[in-house]
Design a protein around this motif. Structure first.
Motif, PDB file in Angstrom:
ATOM      1  N   ARG A  29       0.868  -1.177   0.000  1.00 26.38           N
ATOM      2  CA  ARG A  29       0.000   0.000   0.000  1.00 26.38           C
ATOM      3  C   ARG A  29       0.899   1.219   0.000  1.00 26.38           C
ATOM      4  O   ARG A  29       1.797   1.341   0.827  1.00 26.38           O
ATOM      5  CB  ARG A  29      -0.900   0.010   1.232  1.00 26.38           C
ATOM      6  CG  ARG A  29      -1.984  -1.025   1.147  1.00 26.38           C
ATOM      7  CD  ARG A  29      -3.038  -0.838   2.239  1.00 26.38           C
ATOM      8  NE  ARG A  29      -4.098  -1.802   2.044  1.00 26.38           N
ATOM      9  CZ  ARG A  29      -4.184  -2.971   2.658  1.00 26.38           C
ATOM     10  NH1 ARG A  29      -3.260  -3.321   3.525  1.00 26.38           N
ATOM     11  NH2 ARG A  29      -5.190  -3.789   2.415  1.00 26.38           N
ATOM     12  N   PHE A  30       0.635   2.117  -0.951  1.00 27.03           N
ATOM     13  CA  PHE A  30       1.434   3.326  -1.063  1.00 27.03           C
ATOM     14  C   PHE A  30       0.492   4.478  -1.348  1.00 27.03           C
ATOM     15  O   PHE A  30      -0.219   4.475  -2.359  1.00 27.03           O
ATOM     16  CB  PHE A  30       2.473   3.195  -2.180  1.00 27.03           C
ATOM     17  CG  PHE A  30       3.349   4.401  -2.333  1.00 27.03           C
ATOM     18  CD1 PHE A  30       4.379   4.647  -1.436  1.00 27.03           C
ATOM     19  CD2 PHE A  30       3.130   5.294  -3.359  1.00 27.03           C
ATOM     20  CE1 PHE A  30       5.193   5.769  -1.574  1.00 27.03           C
ATOM     21  CE2 PHE A  30       3.941   6.421  -3.500  1.00 27.03           C
ATOM     22  CZ  PHE A  30       4.963   6.653  -2.605  1.00 27.03           C
ATOM     23  N   GLN A  31       0.466   5.436  -0.442  1.00 26.04           N
ATOM     24  CA  GLN A  31      -0.452   6.567  -0.519  1.00 26.04           C
ATOM     25  C   GLN A  31      -1.881   6.021  -0.673  1.00 26.04           C
ATOM     26  O   GLN A  31      -2.321   5.289   0.195  1.00 26.04           O
ATOM     27  CB  GLN A  31      -0.028   7.531  -1.616  1.00 26.04           C
ATOM     28  CG  GLN A  31       1.322   8.146  -1.311  1.00 26.04           C
ATOM     29  CD  GLN A  31       1.861   9.026  -2.394  1.00 26.04           C
ATOM     30  OE1 GLN A  31       1.361   9.072  -3.514  1.00 26.04           O
ATOM     31  NE2 GLN A  31       2.918   9.751  -2.080  1.00 26.04           N
ATOM     32  N   ASP A  32      -2.587   6.342  -1.746  1.00 28.45           N
ATOM     33  CA  ASP A  32      -3.966   5.877  -1.914  1.00 28.45           C
ATOM     34  C   ASP A  32      -4.085   4.624  -2.779  1.00 28.45           C
ATOM     35  O   ASP A  32      -5.189   4.211  -3.121  1.00 28.45           O
ATOM     36  CB  ASP A  32      -4.822   6.986  -2.547  1.00 28.45           C
ATOM     37  CG  ASP A  32      -4.948   8.202  -1.637  1.00 28.45           C
ATOM     38  OD1 ASP A  32      -4.836   8.030  -0.408  1.00 28.45           O
ATOM     39  OD2 ASP A  32      -5.152   9.307  -2.169  1.00 28.45           O
ATOM     40  N   GLU A  33      -2.971   4.030  -3.139  1.00 24.26           N
ATOM     41  CA  GLU A  33      -2.968   2.880  -4.048  1.00 24.26           C
ATOM     42  C   GLU A  33      -2.653   1.587  -3.291  1.00 24.26           C
ATOM     43  O   GLU A  33      -1.848   1.579  -2.373  1.00 24.26           O
ATOM     44  CB  GLU A  33      -1.918   3.078  -5.138  1.00 24.26           C
ATOM     45  CG  GLU A  33      -2.114   4.317  -5.954  1.00 24.26           C
ATOM     46  CD  GLU A  33      -2.677   4.027  -7.333  1.00 24.26           C
ATOM     47  OE1 GLU A  33      -2.854   2.855  -7.681  1.00 24.26           O
ATOM     48  OE2 GLU A  33      -2.929   4.999  -8.044  1.00 24.26           O
ATOM     49  N   THR A  34      -3.290   0.506  -3.735  1.00 29.05           N
ATOM     50  CA  THR A  34      -2.983  -0.832  -3.238  1.00 29.05           C
ATOM     51  C   THR A  34      -2.512  -1.665  -4.414  1.00 29.05           C
ATOM     52  O   THR A  34      -3.145  -1.676  -5.470  1.00 29.05           O
ATOM     53  CB  THR A  34      -4.219  -1.484  -2.594  1.00 29.05           C
ATOM     54  OG1 THR A  34      -4.634  -0.678  -1.488  1.00 29.05           O
ATOM     55  CG2 THR A  34      -3.911  -2.880  -2.104  1.00 29.05           C
ATOM     56  N   TYR A  35      -1.392  -2.348  -4.236  1.00 27.54           N
ATOM     57  CA  TYR A  35      -0.821  -3.201  -5.272  1.00 27.54           C
ATOM     58  C   TYR A  35      -0.876  -4.650  -4.795  1.00 27.54           C
ATOM     59  O   TYR A  35      -0.375  -4.970  -3.727  1.00 27.54           O
ATOM     60  CB  TYR A  35       0.633  -2.817  -5.550  1.00 27.54           C
ATOM     61  CG  TYR A  35       0.789  -1.405  -6.055  1.00 27.54           C
ATOM     62  CD1 TYR A  35       0.789  -1.134  -7.410  1.00 27.54           C
ATOM     63  CD2 TYR A  35       0.919  -0.338  -5.171  1.00 27.54           C
ATOM     64  CE1 TYR A  35       0.925   0.164  -7.883  1.00 27.54           C
ATOM     65  CE2 TYR A  35       1.062   0.960  -5.632  1.00 27.54           C
ATOM     66  CZ  TYR A  35       1.061   1.206  -6.986  1.00 27.54           C
ATOM     67  OH  TYR A  35       1.196   2.491  -7.445  1.00 27.54           O
ATOM     68  N   THR A  36      -1.461  -5.510  -5.603  1.00 31.17           N
ATOM     69  CA  THR A  36      -1.545  -6.929  -5.276  1.00 31.17           C
ATOM     70  C   THR A  36      -0.288  -7.641  -5.780  1.00 31.17           C
ATOM     71  O   THR A  36       0.508  -7.079  -6.535  1.00 31.17           O
ATOM     72  CB  THR A  36      -2.782  -7.568  -5.933  1.00 31.17           C
ATOM     73  OG1 THR A  36      -2.619  -7.524  -7.359  1.00 31.17           O
ATOM     74  CG2 THR A  36      -4.066  -6.872  -5.502  1.00 31.17           C
ATOM     75  N   TYR A  37      -0.158  -8.896  -5.401  1.00 31.55           N
ATOM     76  CA  TYR A  37       0.939  -9.702  -5.917  1.00 31.55           C
ATOM     77  C   TYR A  37       0.866  -9.767  -7.441  1.00 31.55           C
ATOM     78  O   TYR A  37       1.878  -9.675  -8.128  1.00 31.55           O
ATOM     79  CB  TYR A  37       0.886 -11.123  -5.335  1.00 31.55           C
ATOM     80  CG  TYR A  37       1.437 -11.203  -3.942  1.00 31.55           C
ATOM     81  CD1 TYR A  37       2.796 -11.408  -3.728  1.00 31.55           C
ATOM     82  CD2 TYR A  37       0.607 -11.069  -2.842  1.00 31.55           C
ATOM     83  CE1 TYR A  37       3.315 -11.482  -2.447  1.00 31.55           C
ATOM     84  CE2 TYR A  37       1.123 -11.143  -1.553  1.00 31.55           C
ATOM     85  CZ  TYR A  37       2.463 -11.347  -1.366  1.00 31.55           C
ATOM     86  OH  TYR A  37       2.970 -11.415  -0.098  1.00 31.55           O
ATOM     87  N   GLU A  38      -0.335  -9.919  -7.963  1.00 31.89           N
ATOM     88  CA  GLU A  38      -0.522  -9.975  -9.410  1.00 31.89           C
ATOM     89  C   GLU A  38      -0.080  -8.667 -10.078  1.00 31.89           C
ATOM     90  O   GLU A  38       0.593  -8.685 -11.116  1.00 31.89           O
ATOM     91  CB  GLU A  38      -1.989 -10.266  -9.731  1.00 31.89           C
ATOM     92  CG  GLU A  38      -2.289 -10.395 -11.204  1.00 31.89           C
ATOM     93  CD  GLU A  38      -3.748 -10.708 -11.446  1.00 31.89           C
ATOM     94  OE1 GLU A  38      -4.014 -11.718 -12.124  1.00 31.89           O
ATOM     95  OE2 GLU A  38      -4.625  -9.949 -10.955  1.00 31.89           O
ATOM     96  N   ASP A  39      -0.451  -7.532  -9.492  1.00 33.67           N
ATOM     97  CA  ASP A  39      -0.041  -6.229 -10.028  1.00 33.67           C
ATOM     98  C   ASP A  39       1.485  -6.135 -10.110  1.00 33.67           C
ATOM     99  O   ASP A  39       2.043  -5.742 -11.134  1.00 33.67           O
ATOM    100  CB  ASP A  39      -0.527  -5.077  -9.144  1.00 33.67           C
ATOM    101  CG  ASP A  39      -2.028  -4.919  -9.110  1.00 33.67           C
ATOM    102  OD1 ASP A  39      -2.695  -5.265 -10.105  1.00 33.67           O
ATOM    103  OD2 ASP A  39      -2.530  -4.444  -8.062  1.00 33.67           O
ATOM    104  N   MET A  40       2.127  -6.474  -9.013  1.00 36.03           N
ATOM    105  CA  MET A  40       3.588  -6.356  -8.956  1.00 36.03           C
ATOM    106  C   MET A  40       4.263  -7.355  -9.894  1.00 36.03           C
ATOM    107  O   MET A  40       5.277  -7.035 -10.518  1.00 36.03           O
ATOM    108  CB  MET A  40       4.093  -6.558  -7.534  1.00 36.03           C
ATOM    109  CG  MET A  40       3.796  -5.387  -6.646  1.00 36.03           C
ATOM    110  SD  MET A  40       4.541  -3.873  -7.294  1.00 36.03           S
ATOM    111  CE  MET A  40       4.750  -2.978  -5.806  1.00 36.03           C
TER     112      MET A  40
END
Length: 122
Positions: A29-40
């Protein structure tokens, strides 16, 4: 026991295992964004492809990374690990002689930096 395995289990191995088992689980989670394993995983694959295709980056070449603490740093690290490239982590707050020394010590063949990281080496 994990440390005595041959070949050793790497952080990339652990990440890829989690990405396969729980792709939609939040990783960052960075600022207002959430990154999933799939995203990364997807972003790091794209970065690895671009680094390989457009810059000719090959396994074993050391890359100095001069990026701020943002999600880009994580998927850049993953991309380099996927390519088999050692990463020299440079503190983006370092400038001048200290930066020059870090670059020389890293013996990197490539430096990756964001547009805002224009450190002077003189």
């Amino acid at each position: 026991r994990r440390f005595s395995r041959r070949p050793a289990v790497t952080l990339l191995d652990v990440f890829q295992q989690h990405a396969r088992r729980r792709p939609h689980q939040p990783l960052l989670r960075f600022q207002d964004e959430t990154y999933t394993y799939e995203d990364m995983d997807r972003r790091s694959n794209r970065a690895a492809w671009a680094l390989s295709r457009h810059l000719g980056l090959q396994s074993g070449r050391t890359v100095a990374v001069f990026l701020p603490n943002e999600p880009t740093y994580v998927w850049t690290w993953l991309a380099l690990a996927k390519l088999g490239c050692p990463m020299a982590c440079l503190n983006c707050n370092v400038r001048g002689r200290a930066l020059r020394h870090a670059l020389e010590a890293a013996q990197a063949t490539l430096v990756l930096a964001s547009p805002g990281e224009r450190g002077t080496t003189g």
